[in-house]
Every structure is written in structure tokens, then in C-alpha cells.
Write an enzyme that holds these catalytic residues in place. Structure first.
Site, PDB file in Angstrom:
ATOM      1  N   HIS A 192       0.856  -1.188   0.000  1.00  0.00           N
ATOM      2  CA  HIS A 192       0.000   0.000   0.000  1.00  0.00           C
ATOM      3  C   HIS A 192       0.890   1.236   0.000  1.00  0.00           C
ATOM      4  O   HIS A 192       2.048   1.182   0.430  1.00  0.00           O
ATOM      5  CB  HIS A 192      -0.930   0.016   1.223  1.00  0.00           C
ATOM      6  CG  HIS A 192      -0.198  -0.033   2.523  1.00  0.00           C
ATOM      7  ND1 HIS A 192       0.409   1.061   3.092  1.00  0.00           N
ATOM      8  CD2 HIS A 192       0.054  -1.078   3.363  1.00  0.00           C
ATOM      9  CE1 HIS A 192       0.982   0.714   4.228  1.00  0.00           C
ATOM     10  NE2 HIS A 192       0.800  -0.583   4.420  1.00  0.00           N
ATOM     11  N   ALA A 207      18.168 -12.333  15.730  1.00  0.00           N
ATOM     12  CA  ALA A 207      16.722 -12.377  15.978  1.00  0.00           C
ATOM     13  C   ALA A 207      16.135 -10.977  16.116  1.00  0.00           C
ATOM     14  O   ALA A 207      16.776 -10.058  16.629  1.00  0.00           O
ATOM     15  CB  ALA A 207      16.452 -13.181  17.249  1.00  0.00           C
ATOM     16  N   LYS A 226      22.217  -3.457  11.650  1.00  0.00           N
ATOM     17  CA  LYS A 226      23.545  -2.914  11.343  1.00  0.00           C
ATOM     18  C   LYS A 226      24.569  -4.035  11.441  1.00  0.00           C
ATOM     19  O   LYS A 226      24.406  -4.989  12.211  1.00  0.00           O
ATOM     20  CB  LYS A 226      23.897  -1.795  12.321  1.00  0.00           C
ATOM     21  CG  LYS A 226      22.972  -0.587  12.238  1.00  0.00           C
ATOM     22  CD  LYS A 226      23.387   0.489  13.235  1.00  0.00           C
ATOM     23  CE  LYS A 226      22.464   1.697  13.147  1.00  0.00           C
ATOM     24  NZ  LYS A 226      22.840   2.757  14.123  1.00  0.00           N
TER      25      LYS A 226
END
Length: 230
Positions: A146, A193, A213
Site C-alpha cells: 500500500h 533475531a 547494522k
């Protein structure tokens, strides 16, 4: 509503039984390309979606043949869609969307790839390289689906953007990660994670965080199947 969504989802039994698995694999192969030795635990949700503009004079119709060759899964892969894992889990979902007059999105999964209860959404192209592992509850998408503003405007569908996602070879993506449109993850990477990957990650490194990062470079990985002369 500014967009018309038509969906076709491959129908499977509501519960997974061992006796259903062979039949399910045959049904999956009717719609997508699956390599030898690839195994499905549970039934993934495989959906083809057509997105059109509202038009009172012309009703939109999803043509299933347009989605031929949209999804390919290599050899010796494993796709988990069960809820028996110790981790949070759900069905794996593979969705290819055809936006207006664009060709349908494509999902390309290499050989020896393991995917656990992950959602992959393609409006253009999502590629996952050989020998990669995608942990549970990840989302990989090449489009937000969208525009940022004007969700109810008549030109909403025309303002939906997409940008290809590439996950390299021998990549491990940890649990509950999100890979955003336009991202390229290099070969031999580990993604921690809960990471949100919104920019490119170079090869041979560990990355984590929101936004993700690079935390550490990894030593150059050598493929045992190659020789020094390759």
C-alpha cells in the site's frame, strides 16, 4: 475501497496427517515448481492475488494461468508450516501479487533451503539463495502492499511500489526478522533475531538490530564443493 483484491489459495485439508502429505505435494506441484527431495511439513498457505482499480464498467477477474511459473522451490528444501515447534510458529505463507498491468511477482528459492513458518510476499521478485535458513515468524516482502498515504484514494493501486529482495547463499536469518523491500543480503551472513533489515547487508558478516547494522565481519567462507581452480 480503492483497490479490488482477488485471491486464489491452494486448498488443503484443515489438519495435517501423514497420509495427506503425498497428496498435498502433488497438489502443490500442480501450481508451483518443486525440486526433487523437497519436503513440506504441514500445509503452507500459497496464494495468488490480483490487485485492480475499482471500475463499475469492467469487473476484474483473476486468471490463474497468469501465475504459472511464479513460485519455484529448489531441490532438498524443507518448508515447515506446523505448530509443533518449541518456538512461536504458524503456517508458512507464499504470496505472489499481480498489481494492475504488471506481471505477477515471483518467488525463487534455491537448493537446500530451510524455511520455518515464514511469510514471503512478492509483487516483483524475491530470491533466496542456496543453503540458507529462514527461522520462524520472519516476514520477507518486496512491497508494503500500500502507499504511505491516501489508502482510500482512487489512485491507491497506482501508487503501490515494489523493489526486489535478494537473500544470498548460506544466509541464516534468525527468528522474527523482517526483510523490507529493496534489500540485498550478501552470501554467508547471519542476521540476529528480531532484526529489521531495511538496507543492504554485505557478504560475510553478522548483522542485528532495528534497523539492522553490521556488528562483525566473518572470515571468508569456502565452499567445500569447489576447488582452488574453480
Amino acid at each position: 475501497m480503492a483497490c479490488i483484491y482477488e485471491n486464489f489459495t491452494i486448498p488443503f485439508p484443515s489438519k495435517s496427517r501423514v497420509s495427506d502429505r503425498a497428496h498435498a505435494l502433488l497438489k502443490i506441484k500442480t501450481y508451483i515448481d518443486v525440486g526433487d527431495g523437497t519436503r513440506f511439513d504441514g500445509f503452507p498457505k500459497i496464494t495468488f492475488t490480483k490487485i485492480s482499480k475499482p471500475d463499475a464498467l469492467q469487473k476484474s477477474h483473476l486468471i490463474l494461468e497468469e501465475f504459472n511459473d511464479c513460485i519455484s522451490i529448489g531441490s532438498n528444501c524443507y518448508i515447515d508450516s506446523t505448530d509443533i515447534s518449541a518456538f512461536h510458529s504458524s503456517k508458512s505463507k507464499l504470496t505472489c501479487a499481480k498489481l494492475l498491468h504488471n506481471p505477477p511477482g515471483k518467488i525463487r528459492i534455491g537448493d537446500n533451503v530451510s524455511i520455518f513458518c515464514t511469510a514471503i510476499i512478492s509483487y516483483g521478485l524475491v530470491t533466496i539463495g542456496d543453503n540458507s535458513v529462514i527461522s520462524a515468524m520472519c516476514t520477507i516482502m518486496d512491497s508494503n502492499g500500500h502507499p504511505t498515504f491516501g489508502r482510500t484514494y482512487l489512485d491507491e493501486a497506482e501508487r503501490i511500489n515494489f523493489s526486489s529482495v535478494t537473500i544470498g547463499k548460506n544466509v541464516w536469518i534468525g527468528i522474527n526478522c523482517t526483510v523490507l523491500p529493496g534489500v540485498h543480503i550478501g552470501d554467508n551472513c547471519v542476521i540476529g533475531a528480531n532484526a529489521v533489515i531495511r538496507s543492504n547487508i554485505p557478504e560475510n558478516c553478522i548483522a542485528a538490530g532495528n534497523p539492522a547494522k553490521v556488528l562483525k565481519k566473518l572470515p571468508l567462507m569456502i565452499n567445500p564443493n569447489t576447488t582452488e581452480n574453480d
